[in-house]
Structure formats: structure tokens, C-alpha cells
Design an enzyme around this catalytic site. Structure first.
Site, PDB file in Angstrom:
ATOM      1  N   GLU A   1      -9.699   2.709  -5.451  1.00 34.47           N
ATOM      2  CA  GLU A   1      -9.408   4.119  -5.130  1.00 34.47           C
ATOM      3  C   GLU A   1      -8.254   4.701  -5.953  1.00 34.47           C
ATOM      4  O   GLU A   1      -7.369   5.354  -5.406  1.00 34.47           O
ATOM      5  CB  GLU A   1      -9.095   4.253  -3.629  1.00 34.47           C
TER       6      GLU A   1
ATOM      7  N   ASP B   1       0.865  -1.181   0.000  1.00 33.02           N
ATOM      8  CA  ASP B   1       0.000   0.000   0.000  1.00 33.02           C
ATOM      9  C   ASP B   1       0.901   1.229   0.000  1.00 33.02           C
ATOM     10  O   ASP B   1       2.133   1.098  -0.047  1.00 33.02           O
ATOM     11  CB  ASP B   1      -0.967  -0.013   1.198  1.00 33.02           C
TER      12      ASP B   1
ATOM     13  N   HIS C   1      -2.655   3.339  -4.804  1.00 33.65           N
ATOM     14  CA  HIS C   1      -2.115   2.928  -3.496  1.00 33.65           C
ATOM     15  C   HIS C   1      -0.675   2.421  -3.640  1.00 33.65           C
ATOM     16  O   HIS C   1      -0.275   1.471  -2.972  1.00 33.65           O
ATOM     17  CB  HIS C   1      -2.994   1.833  -2.855  1.00 33.65           C
TER      18      HIS C   1
END
Ligand code: ACM
Ligand code: ZN
Length: 544
Positions: free
Chosen positions: A342, A204, A278
């Protein structure tokens, strides 16, 4: 007179509840088995008992013997299946198993003379041994010898198999790092409840956690950040290097060790290598794979960042192909999770190369570019002999043909109805990073939200609107523990328990058998097991 009557009414009420509790507690197993018949009498485990196991059951026999030894002090002998069982023996066998049992089902019979666990393969034998552990007094889970116990097991007949093949738990080791020993403890706790899929969120923005030999900076740079971050007290974590940087990573040897440890416990490890978003940690190490001119650094706060690979750079795909070529052989399971959630589109919208790729590929916009990216990665994953799974957003611009979806914000029903396999992890029921109370002041700091035990217990993985012919595409449900505010294993335990028990029952037990009051009584009893294990849990008695 009235007072006397009241007393009798009160006594009768107590008796009824006690009887109900006792009946429930004769087989107080979490997750509740498919069928249990409680018989007369007990089997007593003594130092003279032997475990008789066929070849397939031997690994489980060894684990069970080691498990029983800690609390009882008994060194039970393990014998091969070619000897005649004696009174007092525990038999683990795949011979003459009921053909109605699937790969994970088992039958467990306890009589005063002995115990028999029967299953088609080792997985079922393992789950039978987990049920047997829960039939013993809770002290059996003690991490030290317990004196003065009679190790009684109630006589039962159990026929059991899971409702879903994917019973998952995700641990984020990027926001906070957990050592191999700690990850193994999480696997042990999953095994207790027959959970079988460990989704290891290895990548991440805040840290890259898996050694990739061809790209050493992923871990020499990408695994370390300036401090614990997230506004937390630095003393709540121990993952620091000598220079005081926060972080850590797993060598490939350690990854193999964890995968093998999980396999012994019937757990498949699904690695997650996040892309295209990410990815700040990877891009801080190798900025050439981001859009030209963008600077990347490893954040020390939560949030959604612009660490996104450039979709128009062939070098990016070569890099990710090289990474996945090292990842795939480490994980024997079917799936590689590639994230996909995202993705902030601002770099792509500002990048001349990404924009001209949108034109030349006839894509509508950056969402189309996301789809283009995922479809290229799907080919790479397929070439490695694996299947791709990704978060809800991999549907943007069209789902790659063989991809499976992990639904956190929708798309599960639609994907299943078009023939894709799906894993359900909706935020409303499955986000274990959320508070366990509305009284936040009385809880350790969490990211937000409120996910009560009862809410998890109410979770139904099969979407209501999904037609029955597609139900088999719902592989199961999964709990996700993001660790922005979870800096140590004790806190992991607190966020897992008791909610993992509710999720395990949702994933394993028949829907029609769900009984909240009964589950609560078993959860209360289970607290004694967690006490014996030394696990930090949120007690049922603490107000929500
Ligand atoms: C997610 O929670 N961003 C999958
Ligand atoms: Zn670009």
C-alpha cells in the site's frame, strides 16, 4: 407403538452420535495428527511419574514438568537418559527415531506402563509434548491446582508431522501496543496448536515499536501518539505514559527476551520493519528521510497514509541500512519482513528528486521506483545474512531475485511458479481482524468483513492453478491480526479463537483428512481447555 418406535430411533441416534463423539474425543487433538491409533486402557499420571530426557529433549522436559505442575501440583523429577525407565515414566528421546520423521515430526506412544515421545530433534519432542497435553483432561490447562482429578491419558500410538514448514500468525503491535508479557501469552497460545512462525508487525504509521540505538527519536517520538485513537474508549487500553500519550516500544533487551521465549516454544520470530510506505511514525521522528517539504505526523485513525520514504535520498538508504543492521542480529531466523504494501505514490509523483531518479534509472513510473527501492533493500538485507520477505505489492515492477512473497492480495501463484518462496495470507481466509459474524451488532467492533470459522477451515494454502512441481515453494499459511479495533489482549484472544485452531489444522494436518464436523466436535472440547486457561474465545454456540 409409533411413539415407542420413535423413542428407540431417537435413542439409537443419540448412541451413534455419542459413540462418534467419544471416538473423536479419545484423541481430541488440534491440529489433527497424521495418524492416530487408539488402544485399550489408560496411563495415569501421578506424582511418582518421572520424566526421562536425553540432552536434546531436556529443555522440553523442563517446560513439560512446569506445565504439568500448575494443575496437578506434582513436582515430576527429570532424569537423564542413562537410567532404566520404570513403569510410570515419561520418556522423551531422540534416540532410535524413525528416519521418516522430518525435523518437526514425532511419535507418541501411550501405554498403561508409560509414555514415550520420540523425534529426531527437540522440535518434534516439543510437538509430541503438546499432543500429550491435549490427551490429558482439559483441566490440565488450569492456571491453578485442580483437586480431585485422576489424570488419565488414553492409550494411543501417534505418528505425526506437519504439512507445511510455515505455520504463521501475525500480530500488529503498532495500531495497538502489547507488552512483553502479553506477547509471550500470544506465543503460548500459538504453541498450543504447533504454530511455529510469529510475524511481529513492529512498524506502521501509528507507531514504531522497536528500539534502534542509533536513532533514538524512532521510539522517543515515533512510539507515542496523542491518544488511543480509532474512536475507541480510552479505558479499553492500558498502554499510556505519564503524560497520557498512548503507545510503547520494546527495548532490544526485551526483543531478545521474546525471541528466546519463542525459541523455547519452537517459534521463529519474523520482524516486520515496514517500508517504503506505512512509515508515518518513522518520518514524524526523522522527516528528512521523506520527500522534501512534506510534513509528517502520527495518525490516530486507520487508513493508508502518505508517510513514505523518499526514494531519491541516499540518506534514506543509509538510515534503513543502519536500522536493519541493528534489527538483523536480534532475530536468528532466516527472514526479515520489509512490508512493501500500500505505498501511496503521491509524494513520489510530486517530488522532483524522485522524478529525476525515475528518469536516470530508466524506470517506467512510481511502480518502477517501488521495485528499485525494494531491490536496494534486498541487497542490504542479504548483506546482513538474511532473506527478504514482503507483501504482495513488492512484485510491482518486478520481484527482487531472492525475495519471498507474502500474498495477501495475489501474486503468490505467479511468484511460486517463478521459483520464489511464498507464504499465503489471502484476505478472504486469513484476516483475523474481520468480524466473526454477519450480525455485527452482537459482536465487538471490528474493522469490517466476515471471516467465519468454517471459512478459515476451508482455506487451501496451495493455489489451485499452481503446477505440482512448484508446490514446495508454498511455505504455508498465516493468519493476520491487524489491531486497529483490538486495543487489549482479551480482544486479541477473542479474534484468535477458535479461528487459530482452524488455521493450525490447515497448516499442519493432511489436506485429505480435513473433516469439518469432527473439527467442530474437537473445537467444542477445546473450549474446556481455553476455559481452564482463562482465554476469552468466541463460543461455537454463538450464532454466526
Ligand atoms: C495488508 O493488509 N496491508 C498487508
Ligand atoms: Zn522523493
Amino acid at each position: 407403538m409409533k411413539r415407542v418406535l420413535n423413542f428407540f430411533l431417537f435413542a439409537a441416534f443419540l448412541f451413534v452420535n455419542y459413540a462418534a463423539a467419544l471416538a473423536a474425543n479419545l484423541a481430541p487433538i488440534i491440529p489433527a495428527p497424521l495418524k492416530v491409533e487408539v488402544g485399550e486402557g489408560v496411563f495415569v499420571l501421578t506424582a511418582k511419574c518421572r520424566i526421562i530426557a536425553d540432552v536434546e529433549s531436556k529443555p522440553v522436559a523442563k517446560l513439560l514438568a512446569a506445565r504439568l505442575k500448575t494443575a496437578t501440583g506434582f513436582s515430576l523429577k527429570i532424569k537423564s537418559a542413562n537410567i532404566e525407565p520404570l513403569a510410570g515414566d515419561i520418556v522423551l528421546t531422540t534416540e532410535n527415531s524413525n528416519i521418516r520423521l522430518g525435523a518437526e515430526g514425532y511419535q507418541l506412544a501411550v501405554t498403561p506402563r508409560g509414555v514415550v515421545i520420540r523425534a529426531t530433534i527437540g522440535a518434534g519432542i516439543f510437538y509430541g509434548s503438546q499432543s500429550l497435553m491435549q490427551l490429558l483432561p482439559p483441566e490440565i490447562f488450569s492456571t491453578k491446582p485442580v483437586a480431585g482429578m485422576t489424570w488419565k491419558i488414553p492409550c494411543v500410538e501417534i505418528f505425526d508431522e506437519p504439512r507445511f514448514p510455515w505455520r504463521g500468525f501475525m500480530l500488529d503491535v503498532s495500531r495497538h501496543f502489547f507488552t512483553v508479557t502479553e506477547v509471550k501469552q500470544v506465543l503460548d497460545l500459538m504453541a498450543l496448536y504447533k504454530m511455529n512462525t510469529f510475524h511481529w508487525h513492529l512498524v506502521d504509521d501509528q507507531g514504531w515499536r522497536i528500539q534502534i540505538k542509533k536513532y533514538p527519536k524512532l521510539t522517543s517520538v515515533g512510539a507515542w501518539r496523542d491518544g488511543i485513537g480509532f474512536g475507541l474508549d480510552p479505558k479499553t487500553a492500558t498502554a499510556y505514559d505519564r503524560a497520557g500519550r498512548y503507545g510503547g516500544f520494546y527495548t532490544q533487551k526485551q526483543i531478545r527476551e521474546v525471541v528466546a521465549y519463542a525459541a523455547e516454544r519452537q517459534i521463529t520470530v519474523v520482524p516486520e520493519i515496514e517500508m517504503p510506505g506505512h512509515s508515518s511514525a518513522a518520518l514524524a521522528a526523522y522527516p528528512q528521510f521523506g520527500c522534501p517539504g512534506v510534513k509528517f505526523s502520527i495518525p490516530t485513525k486507520g487508513g493508508v497514509y502518505t508517510g513514505v520514504y523518499c526514494a531519491a535520498n541516499e540518506g534514506t538508504f543509509q538510515f534503513l541500512e543502519d536500522v536493519l543492521a541493528e534489527v538483523a542480529p536480534l532475530f536468528p531466523g532466516k527472514y526479515i519482513h520489509i512490508g512493501g504494501d500500500e505505498v501511496v505514490k503521491s509524494n513520489w509523483n510530486a517530488c522532483a528528486n524522485c522524478q529525476s531518479l525515475i528518469q536516470s534509472e530508466n524506470l517506467k513510473n512510481a511502480h518502477g521506483l517501488q521495485s528499485y527501492f525494494i531491490q536496494r533493500i534486498e541487497k542490504i538485507v542479504s548483506a546482513e545474512g538474511k532473506s527478504l520477505i514482503g507483501w504482495s505489492e513488492i512484485r510491482e515492477g518486478g520481484l527482487a531475485s531472492s525475495a519471498a512473497l507474502m500474498d495477501w492480495i495475489g501474486g503468490g501463484a505467479e511468484s511460486a511458479a517463478s521459483g520464489h518462496d511464498v507464504v499465503m495470507t489471502p484476505t478472504k481466509f486469513c484476516y483475523f481482524d474481520h468480524y466473526q459474524s454477519t450480525n455485527r451488532a452482537a459482536e465487538p467492533k471490528a474493522i469490517g468483513g466476515f471471516l467465519s470459522l468454517e471459512k478459515v477451515y476451508q482455506f487451501e494454502p496451495v493455489p489451485e492453478k499452481l503446477a505440482p512441481e512448484f508446490h514446495s515453494h508454498v511455505l504455508g499459511g498465516q493468519g493476520n491480526l491487524w489491531t486497529e479495533y483490538v486495543p487489549n489482549l482479551r480482544q486479541v484472544e477473542y479474534m484468535m479463537f477458535p479461528r487459530l485452531g482452524a488455521l493450525a489444522e490447515v497448516d499442519w494436518s493432511p489436506k485429505a483428512a480435513r473433516d469439518w464436523e469432527d473439527f467442530k466436535s474437537r473445537t467444542l472440547l477445546n473450549e474446556q481447555r481455553l476455559n481452564a486457561l482463562g482465554v476469552k474465545y468466541r463460543p461455537l454456540s454463538k450464532p454466526e
